[in-house]
Design an enzyme around this catalytic site. Structure first.
Site, short mmCIF file in Angstrom:
data_model
loop_
_atom_site.label_atom_id
_atom_site.label_comp_id
_atom_site.label_asym_id
_atom_site.label_seq_id
_atom_site.Cartn_x
_atom_site.Cartn_y
_atom_site.Cartn_z
N GLU A 201 0.83 -1.21 0.00
CA GLU A 201 0.00 0.00 0.00
C GLU A 201 0.87 1.27 0.00
O GLU A 201 0.62 2.22 0.73
CB GLU A 201 -0.93 0.00 1.21
N GLU A 279 -6.78 -7.13 -1.15
CA GLU A 279 -7.45 -7.05 0.15
C GLU A 279 -8.90 -6.66 -0.06
O GLU A 279 -9.22 -5.49 -0.27
CB GLU A 279 -6.75 -6.03 1.06
#
Length: 666
Positions: A201, A279
């Site tokens: 991320e 995710e």
């Protein structure tokens, strides 16, 4: 026109029906005739594994949040849901707890038994699951400092998650050790790893802070250390775009809602690549002092998963099994508004398809059914194993205690240091030059304290403080919404505390500061995560305190097990914290899972046969603390509780978890 997936499914069914046999296992199907290639994206919008089309149905499980005796149990359950892969992060701070000291299961540290990553990879393969590996070095995951070792904070001005040579030098040393452990477990070498993530991320770090050279460094280190499987990055496609991505490498999306928007953006950015949500947040995590949060409700889960499958996309369910954040390893979030900082609970149940204790939930049933409908490759799926037994063992009385001074007297002398002024715990010259990572730090000073003296702390407390005079607690137990009005919390800047009626003469003043968790997500400023008192001097009635004693309370397992001098509770009167209390109980037969009901306690942590199972706090939302059966033993067992304020007189077991009130979000 018949799609590739449908053709594959029909062909497999025909073969099975003609031969009258069970479907093949995943590994039989995808390695038939030998392995010539790994996971690839050569076909437009379709993954292939060893040349055969594959849609990934993956679930997140973190080996370091599950006792190793339950690794196989949890993986069996995940495979029974129809998953063909699992995903796990790698926690650098556990695998390198001190600078240059690496632990992959044999380090003799508190959490060493949870760190044998190669054994975990073997079991995953034995349970017919592929593995997506996410080594970091930053992993977020509601984990202290996002998995970064706290000793990095000893370097003045270090810039983590950048090409800072000090940071990348340590990353290189760690990756060289880690990747040597896992390189032979890649799919193309006959193992289970089919993909490896570059950083994590990174787009959320902020466009002005992202350095492509840093991502290239990670990529190059992987290649140098023998990683040859598919490499990828993940972020919110909508909010980050290509920020945080590495040109030429697959991008994946993270989200819970709006899957169509996320996938449309990915198709815009990489139209010739398969889609995957790395995710898909099917639940959510909790903060202390907040309500219990379940994330997606079942209707929204069903709708969003249906949209994901309509895009012919692969998915990783985050989390499929959350487990427990044992010890002091929970993370935290920073906020732009009051209370500015929120520490995560020890339970990482996440309202996941498999609960903290591995039980099936409604979300498990939904995912199992929908994966079965979407999956076009017929392989052998085992039946879901039965749930594990839970026992509410009989309530046991607290029988022994150690006073705060008795605790301090048993801290090894080589850990106690003299400091000129208050400093952060990471800067202490202990643990072979690695400082103190977790627990509490005591700043002690011998001083004559005048009546109603004013204690003043410069800056903010990081994170929670108690004040003791001659071993007597002077701060209040947290009651109600006190963050904005009571001394002892991070919310106040330059806080004052009046010391009422100190004994005459020279006093022992202790300021005990708890590291409640380092922030695990955000921009560069959020990774300035020193703990303790360090922003300026501490004074009493204007007299600056110097030449203090710094005493670390790390509560390491070996130390806890070897504590001596326990006193009987009987006849001791009302006990006051901070202190440690102990209870012993017998288990006849094979132990089962259980939970501790901590609703009558205030704040602290729990040790079961020496193992730190995590924190408790009367403000919730988490009420119960999970004890996996492997932490217990037939015969005598011991529970020790470190309590900050007023201890309960008994240990209460329950067979039913209580994570607090539910706050449903859509």
């Amino acid at each position: 026109m018949v799609s590739i997936r449908a053709f594959l499914f029909l062909s497999a069914l025909l073969t099975i029906n003609v031969m009258g046999q069970d479907p093949p296992t995943l590994y039989q199907y995808y390695t038939e005739g030998g392995i010539s290639s790994g996971l690839e994206t050569l076909t437009t919008r379709q993954f292939t594994l060893n040349g055969k089309p594959i849609t990934l149905y993956s679930g997140s499980i973190h080996y370091y949040r599950v006792v190793p005796e339950y690794w196989r149990d949890r993986l069996k359950r995940m495979r029974s849901a129809g998953l063909n892969a699992i995903e796990t992060y790698v926690p650098w701070n556990l695998h390198e707890p001190e600078i240059g000291t690496f632990d992959f299961g044999d380090g003799g540290n508190d959490f060493s038994p949870l760190l044998n990553i190669t054994q975990f990879l073997k079991i995953a393969q034995e349970e017919d699951l592929f593995v997506i590996l996410r080594p970091g070095p930053y992993i977020c995951t509601e984990w202290d400092f996002g998995g970064l070792p706290s000793w990095l904070l000893r370097y003045p001005g270090i810039k983590v998650r950048t090409s800072d040579p000090i940071f990348t030098g340590h990353v290189k040393q760690f990756f060289d050790q880690l990747l040597a452990q896992v390189v032979d477990y890649q799919f193309t070498r006959g193992g289970s790893i089919i993909a490896v993530q570059i950083e994590n991320e990174y787009g959320s770090f902020g466009a002005a802070n992202v350095q492509t050279s840093y991502l290239e460094f990670i990529r190059d280190t992987y290649v140098e250390d023998g990683i040859s499987e598919l490499l990828f990055t993940c972020d919110s496609a909508v909010s980050s775009g290509t920020t945080g991505a590495l040109p030429g490498y697959l991008m994946m999306a993270n989200f819970n809602n709006n899957p169509a928007e996320q996938f449309d953006k990915l198709l815009e950015l990489q139209p010739d690549k398969p889609l995957m949500s790395m995710e898909f947040w099917v639940g959510w995590f909790d903060h202390w002092w907040s309500n219990h949060d379940t994330g997606l409700n079942t209707d929204r889960l069903t709708t969003n998963l249906g949209i994901i499958f309509s895009y012919n996309a692969s998915v990783n369910f985050y989390m499929f099994h959350g487990g427990t954040t044992f010890g002091f390893l929970n993370g935290a979030n920073s906020k732009g508004s009051f209370p500015f900082y929120e520490a995560d609970t020890s339970s990482y149940d996440y309202d996941a398809p498999l609960s903290e204790a591995g039980d099936y939930t409604t979300k498990f049933d939904i995912i199992k059914d929908m994966v079965a409908q979407d999956n076009q490759v017929s392989t052998l799926i085992p039946n879901p194993p039965p749930i594990n037994a839970k026992t509410a063992y009989p309530t046991v009385a607290i029988t022994e205690y150690l006073s705060f001074e008795q605790i301090i007297q048993q801290i090894p002398a080589d850990l106690i240091t003299q400091i000129e002024t208050v400093t952060n715990m990471e800067a202490l010259e202990i643990n072979r030059g690695s400082g103190q990572s977790y627990g509490l730090i005591v700043y002690r000073k011998q001083i004559d304290i005048p009546p109603n003296a004013e204690l003043q702390i410069t800056g903010r407390i990081r994170d929670v403080a108690m004040v003791l005079v001659d071993g007597v607690q002077k701060t209040k137990r947290p009651e109600g919404d006190i963050l904005s009005e009571t001394f002892g919390y991070w919310t106040q800047e330059n806080p004052n505390f009046t010391i009422i009626d100190p004994p005459a003469g020279t006093n022992t003043l202790d300021i005990v500061v708890e590291n409640w968790a380092r922030v695990n997500f955000g921009s560069p400023s959020d990774f300035e995560q020193k703990k303790g008192l360090f922003e300026g001097p501490v004074s009493v009635d204007g007299q600056v305190l110097s030449n203090l004693m710094a005493i670390p309370l790390e509560f390491k397992s070996k130390w806890v097990k070897n504590l001596t001098g326990w006193q009987p509770v009987e006849g001791a009167g009302q006990l006051q914290g901070p202190l440690m209390v102990r209870a012993k109980f017998q288990i006849q037969g094979t132990p089962t899972d259980t939970f501790l009901d901590m609703s009558a306690w205030s704040k602290g942590c729990i040790f079961v046969n020496g193992f730190n199972i995590g924190r408790f706090f009367l403000q919730g939302p988490q009420v119960t603390s999970y004890i996996p059966a492997p932490l217990l033993k037939q015969g005598e067992n011991e529970i020790i509780v470190f309590e900050h304020y007023i201890p309960s007189t008994q240990i209460v077991f329950t067979a039913v978890p209580n994570l607090g009130r539910k706050k449903i979000t859509n």
